[in-house]
Design an enzyme around this catalytic site. Structure first.
Site, PDB file in Angstrom:
ATOM      1  CG  ASN A  12      40.589  39.751  29.734  1.00 51.83           C
ATOM      2  OD1 ASN A  12      41.023  39.898  30.871  1.00 51.83           O
ATOM      3  ND2 ASN A  12      39.351  40.100  29.404  1.00 51.83           N
ATOM      4  CG  ASP A  27      35.288  42.896  40.636  1.00 52.50           C
ATOM      5  OD1 ASP A  27      35.180  42.177  41.649  1.00 52.50           O
ATOM      6  OD2 ASP A  27      36.121  42.689  39.751  1.00 52.50           O
ATOM      7  CG  HIS A  64      39.951  41.135  33.794  1.00 49.76           C
ATOM      8  ND1 HIS A  64      38.784  40.536  33.356  1.00 49.76           N
ATOM      9  CD2 HIS A  64      40.310  40.417  34.882  1.00 49.76           C
ATOM     10  CE1 HIS A  64      38.475  39.530  34.145  1.00 49.76           C
ATOM     11  NE2 HIS A  64      39.372  39.437  35.073  1.00 49.76           N
ATOM     12  CD  GLU A  82      36.610  42.336  31.039  1.00 53.90           C
ATOM     13  OE1 GLU A  82      37.788  41.945  31.157  1.00 53.90           O
ATOM     14  OE2 GLU A  82      35.639  41.552  31.111  1.00 53.90           O
TER      15      GLU A  82
HETATM   16  P1  PGA Z   1      40.539  33.997  39.044  1.00 57.23           P
HETATM   17  O1  PGA Z   1      40.112  35.354  38.390  1.00 57.23           O
HETATM   18  O2  PGA Z   1      41.251  34.336  40.304  1.00 57.23           O
HETATM   19  O3  PGA Z   1      39.257  33.269  39.286  1.00 57.23           O
HETATM   20  O4  PGA Z   1      41.425  33.294  38.066  1.00 57.23           O
HETATM   21  C1  PGA Z   1      41.010  36.423  38.366  1.00 57.23           C
HETATM   22  C2  PGA Z   1      40.416  37.576  37.617  1.00 57.23           C
HETATM   23  O5  PGA Z   1      39.587  37.365  36.707  1.00 57.23           O
HETATM   24  O6  PGA Z   1      40.791  38.713  37.918  1.00 57.23           O
END
Ligand code: PGA
Length: 246
Positions: A136, A67, A138, A143
């Site tokens: 959450n 992304d 995702h 999302e």
């Molecule tokens: P993080 O993010 O590795 O910074 O915890 C993971 C994500 O949001 O997919």
């Protein structure tokens, strides 16, 4: 889905890096799907160390990142392109001509998503996809919602994602973008092999939904249960709610 619980991020990084390094050593021109965020950083450090020891070369791999934020150029320290350059690509022999990103600056986001999707197909699909997981549930920036997306798309980020990531923007006096482009769930599920890394107590609820919950777009990561080759690396904190009664 194989679930491996280890003591900490360092232990996870060694095992996760070994899978990636073995993949590249087995197939020098592997197509690797990379993730950004805090979760894979230690793993990327182990890969850099292996590169410096001469144990692996990334010269012939093709990369696709999950992304990118809308509106950020590649030189922005909070762009995911910059993240990958800083945390892995620029410290190894990755060939930047084979690095693929969704462009956060594309005016026609639909055309940009179509281009990315086509490019993944032209490269023969992703051999190994690395994932983190949001608090959450995702994966990429898919999302929670009503349905799973197939190909790449533009997404409005949820408040939970903004709350998790805004610190990186605040640190440099910027505001976090509200939109991003992300690979779809279909793109992720078509990868031949997937590893997901989750550490820390803030991920415990999402991890429980991933491992023990039903497959639902309300927890996008839960679809990984339907993939035949997924390894989930957890530390004790992110695994803390597993096996508990609801
Ligand atoms: P993080 O993010 O590795 O910074 O915890 C993971 C994500 O949001 O997919």
């Amino acid at each position: 889905m194989k679930v491996i619980v280890l003591n900490d991020a360092l232990e996870i990084s060694k095992d996760a890096a070994e899978i990636i390094i073995n993949q590249v050593n087995k197939k020098k021109d592997s197509v690797i799907g990379f993730a950004t965020g805090a979760s894979p950083v230690e793993t990327y450090k182990r890969i850099i160390e292996a590169y410096e020891r001469g144990d692996v070369s990334l010269k012939h791999i093709t990369t696709f990142n999950l992304d990118e934020y809308v509106g950020l150029n590649r030189e922005n320290v909070n762009s995911y392109f910059w993240f990958m350059k800083d945390n892995l690509f620029g410290k190894t022999d990755v060939d930047f001509d084979r690095v693929n990103f969704l462009s956060g600056l594309a005016e026609d986001t639909e055309a940009e998503c179509e281009r990315y999707s086509k490019r993944i197909r032209e490269c023969g699909g992703i051999d190994l996809q690395i994932l983190g997981i949001g608090t959450n549930g995702h994966i990429g920036f898919n999302e929670p919602g009503e349905k799973f997306a197939d190909g790449p798309f533009a997404v409005k980020l949820t408040q939970s994602t903004i709350d998790s990531n805004k610190k990186y923007f605040e640190a440099v006096g910027d505001t976090m973008p509200e939109y991003a482009l992300t690979m779809g769930i279909g793109d992720i599920m078509r990868a031949k092999k997937i590893i997901l890394i989750a550490t820390g107590a803030s991920k415990a609820k999402a991890v429980k939904a991933l491992v023990e919950g039903e497959v639902t777009a309300e927890c996008p990561a839960s679809i990984l249960k339907l993939h035949s080759d997924v390894t989930v690396f957890l530390d004790n904190d992110s695994a803390a709610l597993l096996g508990e009664r609801k």
